[in-house]
Design a protein around this motif. Sequence first.
Motif, PDB file in Angstrom:
ATOM      1  N   ASP A   1       0.863  -1.178   0.000  1.00 25.87           N
ATOM      2  CA  ASP A   1       0.000   0.000   0.000  1.00 25.87           C
ATOM      3  C   ASP A   1       0.902   1.232   0.000  1.00 25.87           C
ATOM      4  O   ASP A   1       0.790   2.089  -0.857  1.00 25.87           O
ATOM      5  CB  ASP A   1      -0.909  -0.012   1.228  1.00 25.87           C
ATOM      6  N   ARG A   2       1.828   1.268   0.964  1.00 29.43           N
ATOM      7  CA  ARG A   2       2.817   2.351   1.041  1.00 29.43           C
ATOM      8  C   ARG A   2       3.837   2.012   2.119  1.00 29.43           C
ATOM      9  O   ARG A   2       3.714   1.022   2.814  1.00 29.43           O
ATOM     10  CB  ARG A   2       2.154   3.697   1.312  1.00 29.43           C
ATOM     11  N   ILE A   3       4.834   2.863   2.253  1.00 34.45           N
ATOM     12  CA  ILE A   3       5.820   2.745   3.327  1.00 34.45           C
ATOM     13  C   ILE A   3       5.349   3.670   4.447  1.00 34.45           C
ATOM     14  O   ILE A   3       5.033   4.835   4.211  1.00 34.45           O
ATOM     15  CB  ILE A   3       7.225   3.174   2.854  1.00 34.45           C
ATOM     16  N   GLU A   4       5.310   3.139   5.649  1.00 37.56           N
ATOM     17  CA  GLU A   4       4.832   3.933   6.779  1.00 37.56           C
ATOM     18  C   GLU A   4       5.655   3.573   8.011  1.00 37.56           C
ATOM     19  O   GLU A   4       5.720   2.398   8.390  1.00 37.56           O
ATOM     20  CB  GLU A   4       3.351   3.629   7.006  1.00 37.56           C
ATOM     21  N   ALA A   5       6.279   4.556   8.602  1.00 41.69           N
ATOM     22  CA  ALA A   5       7.079   4.366   9.820  1.00 41.69           C
ATOM     23  C   ALA A   5       8.141   3.281   9.643  1.00 41.69           C
ATOM     24  O   ALA A   5       8.370   2.464  10.522  1.00 41.69           O
ATOM     25  CB  ALA A   5       6.172   4.060  11.012  1.00 41.69           C
ATOM     26  N   GLY A   6       8.771   3.269   8.479  1.00 42.49           N
ATOM     27  CA  GLY A   6       9.847   2.328   8.233  1.00 42.49           C
ATOM     28  C   GLY A   6       9.399   0.893   8.017  1.00 42.49           C
ATOM     29  O   GLY A   6      10.204  -0.029   8.075  1.00 42.49           O
ATOM     30  N   ARG A   7       8.112   0.698   7.768  1.00 40.72           N
ATOM     31  CA  ARG A   7       7.577  -0.644   7.517  1.00 40.72           C
ATOM     32  C   ARG A   7       6.781  -0.626   6.213  1.00 40.72           C
ATOM     33  O   ARG A   7       6.312   0.409   5.769  1.00 40.72           O
ATOM     34  CB  ARG A   7       6.642  -1.087   8.649  1.00 40.72           C
ATOM     35  N   ILE A   8       6.623  -1.805   5.622  1.00 38.69           N
ATOM     36  CA  ILE A   8       5.783  -1.936   4.444  1.00 38.69           C
ATOM     37  C   ILE A   8       4.351  -2.144   4.922  1.00 38.69           C
ATOM     38  O   ILE A   8       4.063  -3.087   5.667  1.00 38.69           O
ATOM     39  CB  ILE A   8       6.212  -3.128   3.569  1.00 38.69           C
ATOM     40  N   LYS A   9       3.480  -1.247   4.506  1.00 39.20           N
ATOM     41  CA  LYS A   9       2.060  -1.363   4.834  1.00 39.20           C
ATOM     42  C   LYS A   9       1.407  -2.129   3.699  1.00 39.20           C
ATOM     43  O   LYS A   9       1.484  -1.723   2.537  1.00 39.20           O
ATOM     44  CB  LYS A   9       1.456   0.035   4.970  1.00 39.20           C
ATOM     45  N   LEU A  10       0.783  -3.257   4.021  1.00 38.06           N
ATOM     46  CA  LEU A  10       0.114  -4.073   3.012  1.00 38.06           C
ATOM     47  C   LEU A  10      -1.319  -3.591   2.811  1.00 38.06           C
ATOM     48  O   LEU A  10      -1.949  -3.075   3.739  1.00 38.06           O
ATOM     49  CB  LEU A  10       0.108  -5.538   3.443  1.00 38.06           C
TER      50      LEU A  10
END
Length: 84
Positions: A23-32
């Motif tokens: 979905d996007r990168i958020e807080a250094g994690r991959i958001k699915l």
Amino acid sequence: MHDKVRENMEVIGADGVHVGTVDRIEAGRIKLKKSDAHGRHEGHHHFIEFGFVAGVEGDKVRLSANADVAVTLEEEVSGKPVKL
């Protein structure tokens, strides 16, 4: 490697099996994407830590673990593990 991961890329395990879609990168994690959540987890996002990314191959993000293990590494927005 963060800069190579883009929205709508497929996330696959080391075995090539689909784990999710970025979905996007958020807080250094991959958001699915929510659409990749199933069962009682349907309708909300899960996250994968960048430490589990082995590499980016074309339009796919390959994880260092096989898909059946990778789904156990997914996190909730809070950072807590997803309870399957």
